[in-house]
Design a protein around this motif. Sequence first.
Motif, PDB file in Angstrom:
ATOM      1  N   VAL A 288       0.822  -1.222   0.000  1.00 25.01           N
ATOM      2  CA  VAL A 288       0.000   0.000   0.000  1.00 25.01           C
ATOM      3  C   VAL A 288       0.850   1.264   0.000  1.00 25.01           C
ATOM      4  O   VAL A 288       0.376   2.337  -0.391  1.00 25.01           O
TER       5      VAL A 288
ATOM      6  N   PHE B 276       0.752   3.423  -2.891  1.00 31.76           N
ATOM      7  CA  PHE B 276      -0.482   4.157  -3.217  1.00 31.76           C
ATOM      8  C   PHE B 276      -0.895   5.163  -2.140  1.00 31.76           C
ATOM      9  O   PHE B 276      -1.753   5.992  -2.372  1.00 31.76           O
TER      10      PHE B 276
ATOM     11  N   ALA C 123      -0.670   6.029   2.524  1.00 33.15           N
ATOM     12  CA  ALA C 123      -0.030   5.877   3.839  1.00 33.15           C
ATOM     13  C   ALA C 123      -0.054   4.420   4.295  1.00 33.15           C
ATOM     14  O   ALA C 123      -1.017   3.699   4.040  1.00 33.15           O
TER      15      ALA C 123
ATOM     16  N   LEU D 234      -1.398   2.493  10.132  1.00 33.01           N
ATOM     17  CA  LEU D 234      -1.094   2.988  11.475  1.00 33.01           C
ATOM     18  C   LEU D 234      -2.419   3.528  12.003  1.00 33.01           C
ATOM     19  O   LEU D 234      -2.934   4.498  11.472  1.00 33.01           O
ATOM     20  N   PRO D 235      -3.006   2.880  13.001  1.00 32.16           N
ATOM     21  CA  PRO D 235      -4.358   3.280  13.417  1.00 32.16           C
ATOM     22  C   PRO D 235      -4.385   4.578  14.219  1.00 32.16           C
ATOM     23  O   PRO D 235      -3.451   4.902  14.940  1.00 32.16           O
TER      24      PRO D 235
ATOM     25  N   GLU E 114     -14.322   7.367   4.965  1.00 33.33           N
ATOM     26  CA  GLU E 114     -12.967   7.276   5.508  1.00 33.33           C
ATOM     27  C   GLU E 114     -12.055   6.735   4.408  1.00 33.33           C
ATOM     28  O   GLU E 114     -12.265   5.631   3.887  1.00 33.33           O
TER      29      GLU E 114
ATOM     30  N   GLY F 125      -8.922   5.123   3.444  1.00 32.81           N
ATOM     31  CA  GLY F 125      -7.934   4.297   4.135  1.00 32.81           C
ATOM     32  C   GLY F 125      -8.500   3.954   5.498  1.00 32.81           C
ATOM     33  O   GLY F 125      -8.103   4.533   6.507  1.00 32.81           O
ATOM     34  N   SER F 126      -9.458   3.019   5.537  1.00 27.52           N
ATOM     35  CA  SER F 126     -10.237   2.807   6.775  1.00 27.52           C
ATOM     36  C   SER F 126      -9.562   1.874   7.766  1.00 27.52           C
ATOM     37  O   SER F 126     -10.112   1.639   8.854  1.00 27.52           O
TER      38      SER F 126
ATOM     39  N   ARG G 258     -11.888   1.145  13.046  1.00 28.52           N
ATOM     40  CA  ARG G 258     -12.213   1.664  14.382  1.00 28.52           C
ATOM     41  C   ARG G 258     -12.901   3.031  14.348  1.00 28.52           C
ATOM     42  O   ARG G 258     -13.750   3.319  15.208  1.00 28.52           O
ATOM     43  N   VAL G 259     -12.530   3.879  13.381  1.00 25.04           N
ATOM     44  CA  VAL G 259     -13.154   5.210  13.319  1.00 25.04           C
ATOM     45  C   VAL G 259     -14.607   5.082  12.862  1.00 25.04           C
ATOM     46  O   VAL G 259     -15.518   5.692  13.443  1.00 25.04           O
TER      47      VAL G 259
ATOM     48  N   LEU H 215      -7.272  -0.376   0.854  1.00 18.99           N
ATOM     49  CA  LEU H 215      -6.570  -1.141  -0.172  1.00 18.99           C
ATOM     50  C   LEU H 215      -6.115  -2.514   0.324  1.00 18.99           C
ATOM     51  O   LEU H 215      -5.926  -3.435  -0.468  1.00 18.99           O
TER      52      LEU H 215
ATOM     53  N   LEU I  25      -7.404  -6.125   5.901  1.00 17.15           N
ATOM     54  CA  LEU I  25      -8.066  -5.154   6.779  1.00 17.15           C
ATOM     55  C   LEU I  25      -9.542  -4.997   6.410  1.00 17.15           C
ATOM     56  O   LEU I  25     -10.393  -4.788   7.283  1.00 17.15           O
TER      57      LEU I  25
ATOM     58  N   ASP J 152      -8.883   1.423  -4.087  1.00 21.68           N
ATOM     59  CA  ASP J 152      -7.909   2.506  -4.019  1.00 21.68           C
ATOM     60  C   ASP J 152      -8.708   3.808  -4.041  1.00 21.68           C
ATOM     61  O   ASP J 152      -9.383   4.102  -5.032  1.00 21.68           O
ATOM     62  N   TYR J 153      -8.648   4.573  -2.962  1.00 16.50           N
ATOM     63  CA  TYR J 153      -9.517   5.760  -2.904  1.00 16.50           C
ATOM     64  C   TYR J 153      -9.167   6.802  -3.968  1.00 16.50           C
ATOM     65  O   TYR J 153      -9.998   7.619  -4.322  1.00 16.50           O
ATOM     66  N   TRP J 154      -7.969   6.763  -4.510  1.00 18.07           N
ATOM     67  CA  TRP J 154      -7.641   7.712  -5.584  1.00 18.07           C
ATOM     68  C   TRP J 154      -8.390   7.360  -6.868  1.00 18.07           C
ATOM     69  O   TRP J 154      -8.538   8.191  -7.758  1.00 18.07           O
TER      70      TRP J 154
ATOM     71  N   PHE K 216      -6.260   9.829   7.593  1.00 15.67           N
ATOM     72  CA  PHE K 216      -4.963   9.815   8.275  1.00 15.67           C
ATOM     73  C   PHE K 216      -3.988   9.382   7.176  1.00 15.67           C
ATOM     74  O   PHE K 216      -3.764   8.197   6.964  1.00 15.67           O
TER      75      PHE K 216
HETATM   76  C1  LIG Z   1      -2.347   5.639   8.498  1.00 17.70           C
HETATM   77  S1  LIG Z   1      -3.461   4.293   8.184  1.00 17.70           S
HETATM   78  C2  LIG Z   1      -4.956   4.963   8.873  1.00 17.70           C
HETATM   79  C3  LIG Z   1      -6.010   3.917   9.117  1.00 17.70           C
HETATM   80  C4  LIG Z   1      -7.319   4.474   9.643  1.00 17.70           C
HETATM   81  N1  LIG Z   1      -7.794   5.564   8.833  1.00 17.70           N
HETATM   82  C5  LIG Z   1      -7.166   4.975  11.051  1.00 17.70           C
HETATM   83  O1  LIG Z   1      -7.063   6.191  11.201  1.00 17.70           O
HETATM   84  O2  LIG Z   1      -7.132   4.174  11.987  1.00 17.70           O
HETATM   85  C6  LIG Z   1      -3.712   4.467   6.409  1.00 17.70           C
HETATM   86  C7  LIG Z   1      -4.564   3.382   5.818  1.00 17.70           C
HETATM   87  O3  LIG Z   1      -4.824   3.694   4.448  1.00 17.70           O
HETATM   88  C8  LIG Z   1      -4.696   2.535   3.666  1.00 17.70           C
HETATM   89  N2  LIG Z   1      -4.360   3.007   2.312  1.00 17.70           N
HETATM   90  C9  LIG Z   1      -3.201   3.575   1.893  1.00 17.70           C
HETATM   91  N3  LIG Z   1      -3.302   3.956   0.607  1.00 17.70           N
HETATM   92  C10 LIG Z   1      -4.556   3.640   0.191  1.00 17.70           C
HETATM   93  C11 LIG Z   1      -5.261   3.817  -1.040  1.00 17.70           C
HETATM   94  N4  LIG Z   1      -4.695   4.421  -2.086  1.00 17.70           N
HETATM   95  N5  LIG Z   1      -6.539   3.394  -1.100  1.00 17.70           N
HETATM   96  C12 LIG Z   1      -7.137   2.786  -0.033  1.00 17.70           C
HETATM   97  N6  LIG Z   1      -6.513   2.599   1.168  1.00 17.70           N
HETATM   98  C13 LIG Z   1      -5.239   3.027   1.281  1.00 17.70           C
HETATM   99  C14 LIG Z   1      -3.603   1.719   4.344  1.00 17.70           C
HETATM  100  O4  LIG Z   1      -3.692   0.349   4.044  1.00 17.70           O
HETATM  101  C15 LIG Z   1      -3.917   2.005   5.819  1.00 17.70           C
HETATM  102  O5  LIG Z   1      -4.815   1.072   6.359  1.00 17.70           O
END
Ligand SMILES: C[S@@+](CC[C@H](N)C(=O)[O-])C[C@H]1O[C@@H](n2cnc3c(N)ncnc32)[C@H](O)[C@@H]1O
Length: 161
Positions: A18, A21, A23, A26-27, A50, A52-53, A57-58, A74, A78, A99-101, A114
Amino acid sequence: MSYIILVSIILILVFSFVILFGAPYLPTLQKQAEDAFELLDLRTGDRLLELGSGDGRVLRLAAQRGIRGVGYELNPLLVIYSTIRHWRYRKLLTFKCRDYWRVRLPKCEGIYVFLLDRYMKKLDTKIIQEVGSPVKLVSYAFKVPDRVATKEKNGLFLYEY
Ligand SMILES: C[S@@+](CC[C@H](N)C(=O)[O-])C[C@H]1O[C@@H](n2cnc3c(N)ncnc32)[C@H](O)[C@@H]1O
Protein backbone atom coordinates in the motif's frame (compact mmCIF):
# COMPACT_ATOMS: atom_id res chain seq x y z
CA MET A 1 8.08 -23.89 9.98
CA SER A 2 8.12 -23.11 6.24
CA TYR A 3 4.35 -22.52 6.51
CA ILE A 4 4.95 -19.82 9.16
CA ILE A 5 7.61 -18.17 6.99
CA LEU A 6 5.28 -18.21 3.97
CA VAL A 7 2.41 -16.63 5.97
CA SER A 8 4.80 -14.01 7.37
CA ILE A 9 6.03 -13.09 3.89
CA ILE A 10 2.45 -12.78 2.62
CA LEU A 11 1.50 -10.55 5.56
CA ILE A 12 4.55 -8.33 5.06
CA LEU A 13 3.80 -8.01 1.34
CA VAL A 14 0.10 -7.23 1.86
CA PHE A 15 0.83 -4.59 4.49
CA SER A 16 3.73 -2.99 2.60
CA PHE A 17 2.44 -2.80 -1.01
CA VAL A 18 0.00 0.00 0.00
CA ILE A 19 2.98 2.32 0.46
CA LEU A 20 3.02 2.62 -3.33
CA PHE A 21 -0.48 4.16 -3.22
CA GLY A 22 -0.76 5.95 0.12
CA ALA A 23 -0.03 5.88 3.84
CA PRO A 24 0.98 2.61 5.54
CA TYR A 25 -1.27 1.10 8.19
CA LEU A 26 -1.09 2.99 11.48
CA PRO A 27 -4.36 3.28 13.42
CA THR A 28 -5.75 6.47 14.91
CA LEU A 29 -5.65 6.41 18.71
CA GLN A 30 -8.98 5.97 20.51
CA LYS A 31 -8.89 9.46 22.07
CA GLN A 32 -8.21 11.13 18.72
CA ALA A 33 -10.90 9.05 17.02
CA GLU A 34 -13.42 10.31 19.57
CA ASP A 35 -12.17 13.90 19.22
CA ALA A 36 -12.59 13.62 15.45
CA PHE A 37 -16.35 13.21 15.94
CA GLU A 38 -16.47 16.24 18.20
CA LEU A 39 -14.87 18.26 15.39
CA LEU A 40 -16.99 16.73 12.62
CA ASP A 41 -20.21 17.32 14.59
CA LEU A 42 -22.24 15.02 12.32
CA ARG A 43 -25.89 14.14 12.82
CA THR A 44 -27.68 10.79 12.85
CA GLY A 45 -28.15 9.69 9.24
CA ASP A 46 -25.24 11.73 7.90
CA ARG A 47 -22.62 9.96 5.80
CA LEU A 48 -18.91 9.81 6.66
CA LEU A 49 -16.26 8.60 4.22
CA GLU A 50 -12.97 7.28 5.51
CA LEU A 51 -10.14 7.15 2.98
CA GLY A 52 -7.93 4.30 4.13
CA SER A 53 -10.24 2.81 6.78
CA GLY A 54 -7.63 0.53 8.39
CA ASP A 55 -9.24 -1.79 10.93
CA GLY A 56 -12.49 0.21 10.88
CA ARG A 57 -12.21 1.66 14.38
CA VAL A 58 -13.15 5.21 13.32
CA LEU A 59 -16.21 4.06 11.39
CA ARG A 60 -17.26 1.92 14.35
CA LEU A 61 -17.56 5.13 16.39
CA ALA A 62 -19.59 6.59 13.52
CA ALA A 63 -22.04 3.69 13.58
CA GLN A 64 -22.37 3.95 17.35
CA ARG A 65 -23.57 7.52 16.76
CA GLY A 66 -26.04 6.48 14.06
CA ILE A 67 -23.82 7.91 11.31
CA ARG A 68 -23.52 5.95 8.06
CA GLY A 69 -19.97 5.16 7.00
CA VAL A 70 -18.13 4.08 3.89
CA GLY A 71 -14.53 2.95 4.24
CA TYR A 72 -12.14 2.60 1.29
CA GLU A 73 -9.19 0.39 2.09
CA LEU A 74 -6.57 -1.14 -0.17
CA ASN A 75 -5.40 -3.88 2.19
CA PRO A 76 -7.78 -6.83 1.64
CA LEU A 77 -6.99 -8.36 5.03
CA LEU A 78 -8.07 -5.15 6.78
CA VAL A 79 -11.25 -5.03 4.69
CA ILE A 80 -12.12 -8.62 5.66
CA TYR A 81 -11.29 -7.93 9.30
CA SER A 82 -13.36 -4.70 9.35
CA THR A 83 -16.33 -6.34 7.68
CA ILE A 84 -16.41 -9.28 10.12
CA ARG A 85 -15.58 -7.19 13.20
CA HIS A 86 -18.36 -4.71 12.40
CA TRP A 87 -20.97 -7.14 11.08
CA ARG A 88 -23.47 -5.92 13.68
CA TYR A 89 -23.30 -2.46 12.08
CA ARG A 90 -23.72 -3.75 8.51
CA LYS A 91 -26.82 -1.61 7.90
CA LEU A 92 -24.73 1.51 8.57
CA LEU A 93 -21.20 0.60 7.51
CA THR A 94 -19.67 -0.53 4.21
CA PHE A 95 -16.01 -1.45 3.79
CA LYS A 96 -14.79 -1.46 0.19
CA CYS A 97 -11.52 -2.92 -1.03
CA ARG A 98 -10.66 0.00 -3.29
CA ASP A 99 -7.91 2.51 -4.02
CA TYR A 100 -9.52 5.76 -2.90
CA TRP A 101 -7.64 7.71 -5.58
CA ARG A 102 -9.51 5.68 -8.21
CA VAL A 103 -12.95 6.08 -6.63
CA ARG A 104 -15.24 8.97 -7.46
CA LEU A 105 -16.19 10.10 -3.97
CA PRO A 106 -19.94 10.14 -3.32
CA LYS A 107 -21.87 12.95 -1.69
CA CYS A 108 -21.25 12.98 2.04
CA GLU A 109 -21.31 15.26 5.04
CA GLY A 110 -17.90 14.29 6.45
CA ILE A 111 -14.55 12.80 5.45
CA TYR A 112 -11.91 11.39 7.80
CA VAL A 113 -8.30 10.76 6.77
CA PHE A 114 -4.96 9.81 8.27
CA LEU A 115 -2.69 10.09 5.26
CA LEU A 116 0.77 11.53 4.70
CA ASP A 117 1.84 15.11 4.10
CA ARG A 118 2.60 14.53 0.43
CA TYR A 119 -0.99 13.47 -0.36
CA MET A 120 -2.82 16.39 1.26
CA LYS A 121 -2.86 18.74 -1.75
CA LYS A 122 -4.07 15.94 -4.02
CA LEU A 123 -6.81 15.17 -1.50
CA ASP A 124 -7.87 18.81 -1.38
CA THR A 125 -8.26 18.89 -5.16
CA LYS A 126 -10.18 15.60 -5.14
CA ILE A 127 -12.66 16.86 -2.54
CA ILE A 128 -13.26 20.11 -4.45
CA GLN A 129 -13.76 18.29 -7.78
CA GLU A 130 -15.82 15.33 -6.60
CA VAL A 131 -17.66 16.16 -3.38
CA GLY A 132 -18.03 19.93 -3.50
CA SER A 133 -19.53 21.77 -0.58
CA PRO A 134 -20.65 21.66 2.08
CA VAL A 135 -18.47 18.91 3.54
CA LYS A 136 -16.27 18.71 6.60
CA LEU A 137 -12.85 17.10 6.48
CA VAL A 138 -10.94 15.97 9.54
CA SER A 139 -7.31 15.07 8.97
CA TYR A 140 -5.20 13.45 11.64
CA ALA A 141 -1.61 14.71 11.88
CA PHE A 142 -1.38 16.43 8.49
CA LYS A 143 -2.62 19.85 7.39
CA VAL A 144 -4.08 20.73 4.01
CA PRO A 145 -1.66 23.18 2.34
CA ASP A 146 -2.98 26.69 1.57
CA ARG A 147 -6.17 26.07 3.55
CA VAL A 148 -6.96 27.38 7.03
CA ALA A 149 -8.25 24.85 9.54
CA THR A 150 -11.51 25.90 11.20
CA LYS A 151 -10.54 24.06 14.39
CA GLU A 152 -7.65 22.01 15.74
CA LYS A 153 -7.64 19.49 18.56
CA ASN A 154 -5.05 16.92 19.68
CA GLY A 155 -3.35 16.75 16.30
CA LEU A 156 -6.63 16.74 14.36
CA PHE A 157 -7.46 19.46 11.83
CA LEU A 158 -10.99 20.38 10.76
CA TYR A 159 -11.58 21.92 7.32
CA GLU A 160 -14.94 23.11 6.07
CA TYR A 161 -15.47 23.13 2.32
C1 LIG B 1 -2.35 5.64 8.50
S1 LIG B 1 -3.46 4.29 8.18
C2 LIG B 1 -4.96 4.96 8.87
C3 LIG B 1 -6.01 3.92 9.12
C4 LIG B 1 -7.32 4.47 9.64
N1 LIG B 1 -7.79 5.56 8.83
C5 LIG B 1 -7.17 4.98 11.05
O1 LIG B 1 -7.06 6.19 11.20
O2 LIG B 1 -7.13 4.17 11.99
C6 LIG B 1 -3.71 4.47 6.41
C7 LIG B 1 -4.56 3.38 5.82
O3 LIG B 1 -4.82 3.69 4.45
C8 LIG B 1 -4.70 2.53 3.67
N2 LIG B 1 -4.36 3.01 2.31
C9 LIG B 1 -3.20 3.57 1.89
N3 LIG B 1 -3.30 3.96 0.61
C10 LIG B 1 -4.56 3.64 0.19
C11 LIG B 1 -5.26 3.82 -1.04
N4 LIG B 1 -4.70 4.42 -2.09
N5 LIG B 1 -6.54 3.39 -1.10
C12 LIG B 1 -7.14 2.79 -0.03
N6 LIG B 1 -6.51 2.60 1.17
C13 LIG B 1 -5.24 3.03 1.28
C14 LIG B 1 -3.60 1.72 4.34
O4 LIG B 1 -3.69 0.35 4.04
C15 LIG B 1 -3.92 2.00 5.82
O5 LIG B 1 -4.81 1.07 6.36
